[in-house]
Design a protein around this motif. Structure first.
Motif, short mmCIF file in Angstrom:
data_model
loop_
_atom_site.label_atom_id
_atom_site.label_comp_id
_atom_site.label_asym_id
_atom_site.label_seq_id
_atom_site.Cartn_x
_atom_site.Cartn_y
_atom_site.Cartn_z
N PRO A 87 10.29 -10.46 4.07
CA PRO A 87 9.25 -9.77 4.53
C PRO A 87 8.52 -10.36 5.77
O PRO A 87 8.21 -9.78 6.83
N ASP A 88 8.23 -11.62 5.58
CA ASP A 88 7.41 -12.39 6.49
C ASP A 88 8.36 -12.74 7.87
O ASP A 88 7.67 -12.46 8.91
N VAL A 89 9.45 -12.84 7.87
CA VAL A 89 10.51 -12.79 8.88
C VAL A 89 10.56 -11.60 9.61
O VAL A 89 10.80 -11.62 10.83
N GLU A 90 10.74 -10.76 8.78
CA GLU A 90 10.79 -9.42 9.37
C GLU A 90 9.68 -9.01 10.11
O GLU A 90 9.84 -8.47 11.24
N GLN A 91 8.71 -9.30 9.72
CA GLN A 91 7.24 -9.02 10.44
C GLN A 91 7.15 -9.68 11.69
O GLN A 91 6.51 -9.23 12.83
N VAL A 92 7.47 -11.24 11.77
CA VAL A 92 7.54 -11.85 12.85
C VAL A 92 8.58 -11.41 13.98
O VAL A 92 8.21 -11.18 15.11
#
Length: 61
Positions: free
Chosen positions: A34-39
């Protein structure tokens, strides 16, 4: 059921059903962070705003 049995069953299916099964298996392996997707979403939005504001020059391929 072991891998060899599963492959035997799948290999006897019509091609389109084989593809559907492979796709479903691959989807279970892809667990996005989720963190990578948000970035990435933030970057897409930043680039879209840059294009919309005229701050980016687009080259025709």
């Amino acid at each position: 059921m072991n891998t060899k049995q599963i492959l035997s069953i799948i290999s006897n299916l019509p091609f389109n059903q084989q593809v559907e099964n492979v796709d479903q298996i691959l989807q279970t392996l892809h667990q996005p962070d989720p963190d990578v997707e948000q970035v990435w979403m933030d970057e897409v939005e930043r680039r879209a705003m840059e294009v919309d504001s005229g701050g980016s020059q687009n080259d025709s391929w």
